[in-house]
Scaffold this active site. Structure first.
Site, PDB file in Angstrom:
ATOM      1  N   HIS A 181      50.365  66.599  74.783  1.00 43.28           N
ATOM      2  CA  HIS A 181      49.725  66.120  73.560  1.00 43.28           C
ATOM      3  C   HIS A 181      50.404  66.634  72.295  1.00 43.28           C
ATOM      4  O   HIS A 181      50.178  66.101  71.208  1.00 43.28           O
ATOM      5  CB  HIS A 181      48.219  66.450  73.552  1.00 43.28           C
ATOM      6  CG  HIS A 181      47.874  67.875  73.303  1.00 43.28           C
ATOM      7  ND1 HIS A 181      47.383  68.713  74.284  1.00 43.28           N
ATOM      8  CD2 HIS A 181      47.921  68.635  72.183  1.00 43.28           C
ATOM      9  CE1 HIS A 181      47.125  69.895  73.763  1.00 43.28           C
ATOM     10  NE2 HIS A 181      47.462  69.877  72.494  1.00 43.28           N
ATOM     11  N   LEU A 193      47.060  59.662  99.446  1.00 44.65           N
ATOM     12  CA  LEU A 193      46.456  59.776 100.771  1.00 44.65           C
ATOM     13  C   LEU A 193      45.764  58.492 101.195  1.00 44.65           C
ATOM     14  O   LEU A 193      45.774  58.124 102.365  1.00 44.65           O
ATOM     15  CB  LEU A 193      45.441  60.919 100.783  1.00 44.65           C
ATOM     16  CG  LEU A 193      45.990  62.340 100.643  1.00 44.65           C
ATOM     17  CD1 LEU A 193      44.845  63.334 100.649  1.00 44.65           C
ATOM     18  CD2 LEU A 193      46.968  62.642 101.774  1.00 44.65           C
ATOM     19  N   GLY A 194      45.114  57.831 100.254  1.00 49.52           N
ATOM     20  CA  GLY A 194      44.382  56.622 100.598  1.00 49.52           C
ATOM     21  C   GLY A 194      42.999  56.889 101.144  1.00 49.52           C
ATOM     22  O   GLY A 194      42.548  56.211 102.078  1.00 49.52           O
ATOM     23  N   VAL A 195      42.313  57.883 100.586  1.00 47.73           N
ATOM     24  CA  VAL A 195      40.955  58.197 101.020  1.00 47.73           C
ATOM     25  C   VAL A 195      40.053  58.387  99.807  1.00 47.73           C
ATOM     26  O   VAL A 195      40.508  58.742  98.726  1.00 47.73           O
ATOM     27  CB  VAL A 195      40.909  59.479 101.876  1.00 47.73           C
ATOM     28  CG1 VAL A 195      41.638  59.294 103.181  1.00 47.73           C
ATOM     29  CG2 VAL A 195      41.449  60.680 101.101  1.00 47.73           C
ATOM     30  N   ILE A 241      36.882  60.763  98.750  1.00 45.67           N
ATOM     31  CA  ILE A 241      36.364  62.048  99.216  1.00 45.67           C
ATOM     32  C   ILE A 241      35.189  62.481  98.367  1.00 45.67           C
ATOM     33  O   ILE A 241      35.027  62.026  97.225  1.00 45.67           O
ATOM     34  CB  ILE A 241      37.455  63.138  99.210  1.00 45.67           C
ATOM     35  CG1 ILE A 241      38.145  63.215  97.830  1.00 45.67           C
ATOM     36  CG2 ILE A 241      38.475  62.897 100.316  1.00 45.67           C
ATOM     37  CD1 ILE A 241      39.207  64.283  97.723  1.00 45.67           C
ATOM     38  N   ASP A 262      48.952  67.075  81.133  1.00 42.35           N
ATOM     39  CA  ASP A 262      49.224  67.508  79.761  1.00 42.35           C
ATOM     40  C   ASP A 262      50.397  68.488  79.694  1.00 42.35           C
ATOM     41  O   ASP A 262      50.358  69.470  78.949  1.00 42.35           O
ATOM     42  CB  ASP A 262      47.977  68.126  79.127  1.00 42.35           C
ATOM     43  CG  ASP A 262      48.059  68.148  77.599  1.00 42.35           C
ATOM     44  OD1 ASP A 262      48.962  67.489  77.047  1.00 42.35           O
ATOM     45  OD2 ASP A 262      47.230  68.828  76.963  1.00 42.35           O
ATOM     46  N   ASN A 288      48.514  76.648  68.750  1.00 40.70           N
ATOM     47  CA  ASN A 288      48.877  77.414  69.945  1.00 40.70           C
ATOM     48  C   ASN A 288      49.215  76.518  71.137  1.00 40.70           C
ATOM     49  O   ASN A 288      49.773  76.990  72.132  1.00 40.70           O
ATOM     50  CB  ASN A 288      47.739  78.344  70.373  1.00 40.70           C
ATOM     51  CG  ASN A 288      47.764  79.685  69.661  1.00 40.70           C
ATOM     52  OD1 ASN A 288      46.898  79.985  68.856  1.00 40.70           O
ATOM     53  ND2 ASN A 288      48.769  80.503  69.960  1.00 40.70           N
ATOM     54  N   SER A 289      48.827  75.239  71.056  1.00 42.72           N
ATOM     55  CA  SER A 289      49.028  74.347  72.195  1.00 42.72           C
ATOM     56  C   SER A 289      50.470  74.351  72.672  1.00 42.72           C
ATOM     57  O   SER A 289      51.410  74.195  71.879  1.00 42.72           O
ATOM     58  CB  SER A 289      48.653  72.912  71.817  1.00 42.72           C
ATOM     59  OG  SER A 289      47.303  72.672  72.033  1.00 42.72           O
TER      60      SER A 289
END
Length: 353
Positions: A129, A289-291, A293, A159, A234-235
């Site tokens: 950012h 993964l294709g799940v 959860i 980020d 500070n970012s």
């Protein structure tokens, strides 16, 4: 915590010195014996040598960004919440209409952030950012030298961004050591160096207040919470341990008024280390993964005959996805990946990514 040029109101503390001395004396008097003995013996660490050693590897980053005049603009990662309002307060300024009959030039916002050098060739890690949509990026070093920089790669979901500075013959850069954020413990001392409110190479210190914080900025939230003073500017700057290793990337604060109240958040450096090879190529790709959860609560654990609520319950498996091909089925509970224990669904998502 990007920051436009802003000068805070500096308040005189001379009238509070007597009270401060009294409160400090009372605090030491009522402190546990081991704490008082540590103070008397000089047990509190001096960070002077560490700050001198590490400051050359920390940089100030100034950017110019084209401003979108739409009033509905949202800042990435913090839509419609207090984080969005916090960033807007420090980044958006009023741009009045241009003179009649003339087209108004597109306004540009000047922002500031921090970063740190990760190799001798001048690669710099910062927050996404800080540099997102920037048309000009300038890096200023501890010795006040300036260099233009360009984006090598960035990952909005975590980020994190990687920059490269323009080099000249004979340039050498002091780089930081990247530590292991997994080894951090709550209560460990940490030190931040950055550019709050444009105040170059400001050093602050505190402790690790918590780990694994979720603040609602994205699916990969796993922040280190610290009470080291962090403010706009500070970012992207480093959070160091007492061995001088970077353990986090200072990213956000919780604040109702725009200033620091002792609740800051840093991205664990292990996340950046994992992404660094991909950031160097300019493209970040993630595992799939294709799940679907969900967490394992106590009733589910009891029904499934599990000893505890650790792991991620598979509620759905996508046909022909990698998980299905590996034999994962609906109702399975994933408790480890490559021998790494999985405690929560969020941890599985981050591990697979």
């Amino acid at each position: 915590m990007r920051n436009t040029p802003y000068l805070p109101n500096f308040k005189s503390v001379s009238s509070t010195c007597v009270l401060l001395t009294i409160f400090l004396g009372l605090a030491l008097f009522f402190a546990p014996a081991n704490a008082r003995s540590a103070v008397k013996a000089g047990g509190l660490p001096s960070l002077a040598g560490l700050a001198e050693q590490l400051s050359p590897a920390v940089v100030n980053i100034s950017t110019e960004t084209k401003v979108e005049t739409s009033s509905g603009r949202q800042f990435p990662g913090f839509p419609g919440d207090m984080w969005n309002e916090f960033f807007r307060r420090f980044h958006e300024g009023p741009f009045g209409p241009g003179p009649r009959g003339r087209s108004r030039p597109q306004p540009r916002r000047q922002s500031q952030g921090s970063g740190f050098i990760v190799n001798e060739k001048g690669l710099i890690i910062t927050n996404n950012h800080v540099v997102e949509n920037a048309v000009n990026i300038t890096v200023r070093f501890n010795d006040q030298k300036k260099r233009k920089a360009k984006i090598v790669g960035r990952d909005p979901q975590t980020d994190i961004a990687l920059l490269e500075v323009e080099t000249k013959p004979g340039d050498t850069f002091t780089a930081v050591n990247l530590g292991d954020s997994e080894k951090l413990r709550v209560g460990d001392w940490v030190m931040a160096i950055g550019n709050p409110f444009g105040l170059s190479h400001t050093v602050t210190a505190g402790i690790v207040s918590a780990k694994g914080r979720v603040i609602g900025s994205g699916r990969y939230d796993n922040y280190i919470q610290t009470d080291a003073s962090i403010n706009p500017g500070n970012s992207g700057g480093p959070l160091f341990d007492l061995q001088g290793n970077v353990v986090g990337i200072n990213t956000a604060i919780f604040s109702r008024g725009g200033g620091n109240i002792g609740i800051g958040f840093a991205i664990p450096i292990n996340m950046a280390k994992k992404l660094l090879p991909q950031l160097r190529t300019g493209v970040v790709t993630r595992g799939f993964l294709g799940v679907s959860i969900q967490p394992v609560n106590e009733s589910l654990a009891k029904g499934l005959g599990l000893k505890d609520t650790h792991g991620a319950l598979v509620s759905n498996v996508i046909e022909n996805a990698p998980a299905e091909k590996a034999g994962v089925k609906r109702g399975d509970v994933i408790v480890s990946v490559n021998e790494k224990k999985i405690e929560t669904p969020r941890q599985l998502s981050m591990t697979a990514a």
